[in-house]
Design a protein around this motif. Structure first.
Motif, PDB file in Angstrom:
ATOM      1  N   HIS A  59      -8.937  -0.641  -3.888  1.00 29.66           N
ATOM      2  CA  HIS A  59      -7.835   0.318  -3.677  1.00 29.66           C
ATOM      3  C   HIS A  59      -8.345   1.763  -3.635  1.00 29.66           C
ATOM      4  O   HIS A  59      -7.951   2.560  -2.779  1.00 29.66           O
ATOM      5  CB  HIS A  59      -6.797   0.137  -4.785  1.00 29.66           C
TER       6      HIS A  59
ATOM      7  N   GLU B  33      -1.119   3.170  -3.805  1.00 31.94           N
ATOM      8  CA  GLU B  33      -0.521   2.050  -4.544  1.00 31.94           C
ATOM      9  C   GLU B  33      -1.632   1.043  -4.827  1.00 31.94           C
ATOM     10  O   GLU B  33      -2.328   0.622  -3.901  1.00 31.94           O
ATOM     11  CB  GLU B  33       0.583   1.407  -3.687  1.00 31.94           C
ATOM     12  N   LEU B  34      -1.798   0.710  -6.111  1.00 31.00           N
ATOM     13  CA  LEU B  34      -2.867  -0.222  -6.486  1.00 31.00           C
ATOM     14  C   LEU B  34      -2.738  -1.505  -5.683  1.00 31.00           C
ATOM     15  O   LEU B  34      -1.727  -2.195  -5.770  1.00 31.00           O
ATOM     16  CB  LEU B  34      -2.783  -0.518  -7.984  1.00 31.00           C
ATOM     17  N   CYS B  35      -3.760  -1.830  -4.865  1.00 30.88           N
ATOM     18  CA  CYS B  35      -3.618  -2.940  -3.919  1.00 30.88           C
ATOM     19  C   CYS B  35      -4.766  -3.930  -4.003  1.00 30.88           C
ATOM     20  O   CYS B  35      -4.858  -4.828  -3.181  1.00 30.88           O
ATOM     21  CB  CYS B  35      -3.466  -2.391  -2.499  1.00 30.88           C
TER      22      CYS B  35
ATOM     23  N   MET C 111      -9.678   3.093  -0.289  1.00 35.75           N
ATOM     24  CA  MET C 111      -8.845   2.957   0.910  1.00 35.75           C
ATOM     25  C   MET C 111      -8.392   4.331   1.410  1.00 35.75           C
ATOM     26  O   MET C 111      -7.222   4.658   1.422  1.00 35.75           O
ATOM     27  CB  MET C 111      -7.647   2.046   0.576  1.00 35.75           C
TER      28      MET C 111
ATOM     29  N   HIS D 166       0.870  -1.173   0.000  1.00 33.31           N
ATOM     30  CA  HIS D 166       0.000   0.000   0.000  1.00 33.31           C
ATOM     31  C   HIS D 166       0.907   1.224   0.000  1.00 33.31           C
ATOM     32  O   HIS D 166       2.135   1.092   0.065  1.00 33.31           O
ATOM     33  CB  HIS D 166      -0.904   0.016   1.231  1.00 33.31           C
TER      34      HIS D 166
ATOM     35  N   CYS E 285      -4.704   5.717  -0.040  1.00 35.01           N
ATOM     36  CA  CYS E 285      -3.729   4.711  -0.431  1.00 35.01           C
ATOM     37  C   CYS E 285      -3.317   5.033  -1.853  1.00 35.01           C
ATOM     38  O   CYS E 285      -4.158   5.232  -2.722  1.00 35.01           O
ATOM     39  CB  CYS E 285      -4.327   3.314  -0.358  1.00 35.01           C
TER      40      CYS E 285
HETATM   41 CU1  CUA Z   1      -4.102   0.006  -0.324  1.00 35.47          CU
HETATM   42 CU2  CUA Z   1      -4.231   0.804  -2.511  1.00 35.47          CU
END
Ligand code: CUA
Length: 339
Positions: free
Chosen positions: A209, A203-205, A212, A166, A201
């Motif tokens: 995502h 960062e692609l998670c 978040m 993340h 967030c």
């Molecule tokens: Cu955690 Cu994107």
């Protein structure tokens, strides 16, 4: 009509500026200010280069265009040492102008992020989960989704992740740093003034995502100290006095096996110690909507795809009402506080 695409782009971008504080263009702390100043510097350099290039470009196509009666090829030239030196040296100077503040600033922030530089600073462990944020305080309590800090002081965030990568980003306060499982990163932020700063967030998670989100809530130092004391004082049973049926339903439906309240219970899900103070449901939804909260408990996937909370399709309406009432009673600062 040539302006149509520009107008369309501005229209689309205007949506980005509407969100509270979710912008790097209105810095509210020294780290964000540094990033903003560097953005302005590089825009200034780029503008200078663009102007020089376009002026020469239009001058040349105007002045040396083919005129009536021009039938022969003009004199062909190649190689001009003076000009070549000029257009090599100027870009080098421009790069140096960008290079020096970028590198010195990066090293300053790297040093500033080192926890040993901040013996007395507030120190908060940030753990990224799919799709929520856990904030562990040195005093020994845990908060979910909303992190409280004292305004005007360096706060060291120690960044980790539980599952996938993340990235912790509060655009108004500073740059983003990744939360990586098994790696500890650090980031120091300082909010100039008390206020609520929105974070995301970065960062692609996974599928949720984009949902978040979290909030940084900066309080005056004395208010922050009071908040810490109040968080430490919360006990499940004490708050349950307001909503005993909900407290029981919370235990019976095994909510407590994932959600800690006042240091009791497991912490595989977000701690709910101060749920009644929360400004959002699940980071993004209207916290005041009881129906939405019940929908979340019944079927969390419908609101945040791919999250790890189990569904409770068979929970009774009676239990749901009681749990909602219990959750709303979990207030530390009080729901109508000014932030
Ligand atoms: Cu955690 Cu994107």
């Amino acid at each position: 009509w040539r302006l149509v695409p520009v107008a369309l782009m501005l229209f689309l971008l205007s949506g980005c500026l509407g969100e509270e504080n979710l912008t790097a263009l209105d810095p509210k702390g020294p780290a964000a200010q540094w990033i903003y100043d560097n953005m302005l510097l590089s825009i200034a350099v780029m503008t200078f280069v663009s102007i020089v290039v376009f002026v020469i470009f239009f001058l040349v196509i105007f002045k040396f265009r083919r005129k009536d009666g021009d039938e022969e090829l003009p004199k062909q030239v190649h190689g001009n040492t003076a000009m070549e030196i000029t257009w090599t040296v100027i870009p080098i100077i421009l790069l140096i102008i960008l290079f020096i503040p970028t590198v010195t600033g990066t090293f300053d922030f790297h040093v500033n992020a080192d926890p040993s530089e901040h013996e007395d600073a507030v120190y908060i462990k940030v753990t990224g989960h799919q799709y929520w944020w856990q904030f562990d305080y040195e005093e020994g309590f845990t908060a979910g989704q909303e992190v409280y800090i004292p305004a005007g002081e360096d706060v060291v965030f120690e960044l980790n992740a539980e599952d996938v990568i993340h990235s912790f980003w509060v655009p108004a306060l500073g740059g983003k740093i990744d939360n990586i499982p098994g790696v500890t990163n650090a980031l120091t932020l300082n909010a100039d003034e008390p206020g609520v700063y929105k974070g995301k967030c970065a960062e692609l998670c996974g599928p949720s995502h984009a949902l978040m989100d979290f909030k940084v809530i900066a309080l005056e130092r004395d208010e922050y100290d009071a908040w810490v004391e109040d968080m430490l004082a919360v006990e499940q049973e004490a708050t349950a006095a307001n909503a005993e049926a909900g407290y029981e339903a919370f235990q019976e439906n095994a909510c407590i096996s994932c959600h800690a309240i006042g240091g009791q219970g497991m912490a595989t899900g977000p701690a709910l110690t101060n749920f009644g103070d929360r400004q959002t449901l699940a980071g993004v939804y209207d916290i005041d909507d009881d129906e939405l909260l019940k929908e979340w408990i019944r079927d969390p996937q419908s609101l945040k795809q791919g999250n790890n909370m189990p569904a409770h399709p068979d929970i009774s309406d009676e239990d749901l009402d009681a749990i909602v009432e219990y959750l709303r009673s979990l207030q530390v600062r009080g729901a109508d506080q000014e932030y």
